[in-house]
Write a protein that holds these residues in place. Structure first.
Motif, PDB file in Angstrom:
ATOM      1  N   GLU A   1      -0.872  10.889   7.890  1.00 54.94           N
ATOM      2  CA  GLU A   1      -0.527  11.520   6.845  1.00 54.94           C
ATOM      3  C   GLU A   1       1.042  11.453   6.703  1.00 54.94           C
ATOM      4  O   GLU A   1       1.368  11.671   5.405  1.00 54.94           O
ATOM      5  CB  GLU A   1      -0.844  12.997   7.314  1.00 54.94           C
ATOM      6  CG  GLU A   1      -2.381  13.413   7.551  1.00 54.94           C
ATOM      7  CD  GLU A   1      -3.135  12.772   8.507  1.00 54.94           C
ATOM      8  OE1 GLU A   1      -2.330  12.054   9.599  1.00 54.94           O
ATOM      9  OE2 GLU A   1      -4.194  12.918   8.822  1.00 54.94           O
TER      10      GLU A   1
ATOM     11  N   THR B   1       1.630   8.212   4.503  1.00 57.67           N
ATOM     12  CA  THR B   1       1.095   8.684   3.024  1.00 57.67           C
ATOM     13  C   THR B   1       2.006   9.649   2.075  1.00 57.67           C
ATOM     14  O   THR B   1       2.431   9.294   1.097  1.00 57.67           O
ATOM     15  CB  THR B   1      -0.384   9.089   3.141  1.00 57.67           C
ATOM     16  OG1 THR B   1      -1.354   8.224   3.751  1.00 57.67           O
ATOM     17  CG2 THR B   1      -0.838   9.549   1.779  1.00 57.67           C
TER      18      THR B   1
ATOM     19  N   ASP C   1       0.708  -1.146   0.046  1.00 60.03           N
ATOM     20  CA  ASP C   1       0.121   0.112  -0.169  1.00 60.03           C
ATOM     21  C   ASP C   1       0.858   1.288   0.040  1.00 60.03           C
ATOM     22  O   ASP C   1       0.438   2.235  -0.522  1.00 60.03           O
ATOM     23  CB  ASP C   1      -1.067   0.069   1.074  1.00 60.03           C
ATOM     24  CG  ASP C   1      -2.165  -0.894   1.012  1.00 60.03           C
ATOM     25  OD1 ASP C   1      -2.236  -1.494   0.115  1.00 60.03           O
ATOM     26  OD2 ASP C   1      -2.509  -1.271   2.219  1.00 60.03           O
ATOM     27  N   TYR C   2       2.143   1.102   0.522  1.00 62.77           N
ATOM     28  CA  TYR C   2       3.098   2.403   0.580  1.00 62.77           C
ATOM     29  C   TYR C   2       3.977   2.041  -0.597  1.00 62.77           C
ATOM     30  O   TYR C   2       5.223   2.752  -0.275  1.00 62.77           O
ATOM     31  CB  TYR C   2       3.598   2.498   2.147  1.00 62.77           C
ATOM     32  CG  TYR C   2       2.563   2.941   2.999  1.00 62.77           C
ATOM     33  CD1 TYR C   2       2.025   4.160   3.091  1.00 62.77           C
ATOM     34  CD2 TYR C   2       2.116   1.756   3.922  1.00 62.77           C
ATOM     35  CE1 TYR C   2       1.015   4.415   3.922  1.00 62.77           C
ATOM     36  CE2 TYR C   2       1.268   2.285   5.035  1.00 62.77           C
ATOM     37  CZ  TYR C   2       0.728   3.546   4.812  1.00 62.77           C
ATOM     38  OH  TYR C   2      -0.231   3.857   5.758  1.00 62.77           O
TER      39      TYR C   2
END
Length: 393
Positions: A94, A97, A48-49
């Motif tokens: 945050e 991400t 996901d990252y």
């Protein structure tokens, strides 16, 4: 990001260039890009990252391959992973991400800025100041021996707040005070292009010469509050601890690969080198050296594998066993590289000698985190806690 590249093939291709990188004191930009494209800079980050979601053992095996060729290659994986793992564990949503995909893709290169003149193995002696300034913070201090500090885009800086009630703390009841009597420490992300950041390359270090070592000065460098990783009081005990644990894991495997590479060089050299018409390998003393080296390298690999399996199972014993593995692997790298250097004699002293380069790198690996006694004390505490010998299963 997909799966990891074929690290063995990449390492084999890099072998012929590693001595040139050592002489030049840097890794070529295209090599850094290739490592990023191959998933190495975000190897164990979740997909996901932008990571490759590698297991602890897969990451370790990759670092062993790289460490057997060039410690700077392994060092880049280490420092990028240290900062990424700290953010993954303690960063806000945050922050994760904003930063993790960039770190995994190599769009941002990271440096871990912790060591100081009086705070090497004892990070409790930090003097770098983190002071509340407006809606953010001002950072002042000097950090030493920052791996890839010469090319880092962002530093994870560990410093000390000026008081125990700095903005952003977790309250007065001790929830934000795990650093204990040392006062609160803080961890912040500081970009290298901010005013007040000065990067001083380390000229011709003893080892790790292609790893872009630098001393970095922060002179009232202002960063927004969004760059604070975890509340004040958690900088050393949580954020830095997560980074250091990840670093121990990759360094341990890199040292194992270094020891194994040196043993291969030693076996090949003694099999073909003759003195007085007799192969070096035909001397009992030489075979004894090779035997000791084999045991040291094999022991390091077994301990690294054991620690990796515990990490993959999220065992509470993983941290302690990683300390053991790192100590054993660094010791093996130092002893095997020294024996290999001695067996090669003057041939290992030239500027293009992989044996000489690995010998120098191994010495650096052995003093990471301070003297060997630091690790020995940690391992001794483990023995006392367990009440005797043995390893966690």
């Amino acid at each position: 990001m997909g799966d990891l590249m074929d690290v063995a093939a990449f390492a084999d291709a890099a072998r012929a260039e590693a001595d040139a990188w050592d002489r030049a004191g840097r890794l070529p930009g295209d090599i850094v890009k290739a490592m990023a494209a191959g998933g190495l800079l975000g190897a164990d980050l979740p997909r996901d990252y932008g990571g490759a979601a590698a297991s602890a053992r897969e990451l370790g095996e990759a670092c062993a391959r790289l460490g057997g060729v060039c410690s700077a290659l392994r060092g880049l994986v280490t420092v990028q992973g240290m900062v990424a793992s700290a953010l993954l564990r303690w960063g806000t949503g945050e922050q994760r991400t904003a930063w993790l995909p960039a770190l995994a893709a190599g769009d941002r290169l990271a440096g871990f800025a912790a060591t100081e003149e009086g705070a090497g193995s004892d990070l409790g002696a930090l003097t770098t100041s983190v002071r509340a300034h407006g809606t953010g913070y001002a950072v002042t201090g000097r950090k030493l021996w920052v791996t890839f500090g010469t090319i880092a885009d962002v530093f994870l800086v560990i410093g000390r707040t000026e008081d125990r009630t700095a903005a952003g703390g977790a309250g007065e009841e001790g929830a934000g005070e795990p650093d204990g009597g040392h006062g609160r420490t803080a961890a912040l992300l500081v970009e290298s292009d901010r005013p007040g950041v000065t990067v001083e390359p380390v000229g011709e270090p003893f080892g790790m010469r292609a790893a872009g070592l630098a001393h970095v000065t922060f002179d009232e460098v202002r960063v927004p509050a969004s760059h604070l990783v975890a509340p004040p009081g958690f900088g050393l005990s949580h954020v830095a601890a997560a980074a250091i644990d990840h670093g121990r894991h990759t360094v341990a495997w890199g040292c194992t690969g270094l020891a194994e590479a040196c043993l291969t060089y030693a076996a090949r050299h003694t099999a073909r080198r003759t003195q007085g018409g007799v192969r070096l390998a035909d001397h009992q003393a030489v075979r004894a050296v090779l035997g000791r080296a084999q045991v040291a390298a094999a022991g390091a690999r077994q301990l690294c594998g054991h620690a990796a399996d515990l990490r993959d199972r999220r065992s509470p014993e993983a941290l302690a066993e990683t300390v053991v593995a790192k100590y054993a692997a660094a010791s093996a790298a130092a002893s095997v590289s020294q024996d290999t250097f001695q067996l090669h004699g003057s041939a290992a002293c030239g500027p293009d000698s992989a044996v000489g380069r690995l010998f120098r790198d191994a010495r650096i690996m052995q003093i990471i985190e301070g003297s060997r006694e630091v690790a020995e004390v940690l391992i001794g505490d483990l023995v006392l806690r367990r009440g005797g010998p043995g390893t966690a299963s």
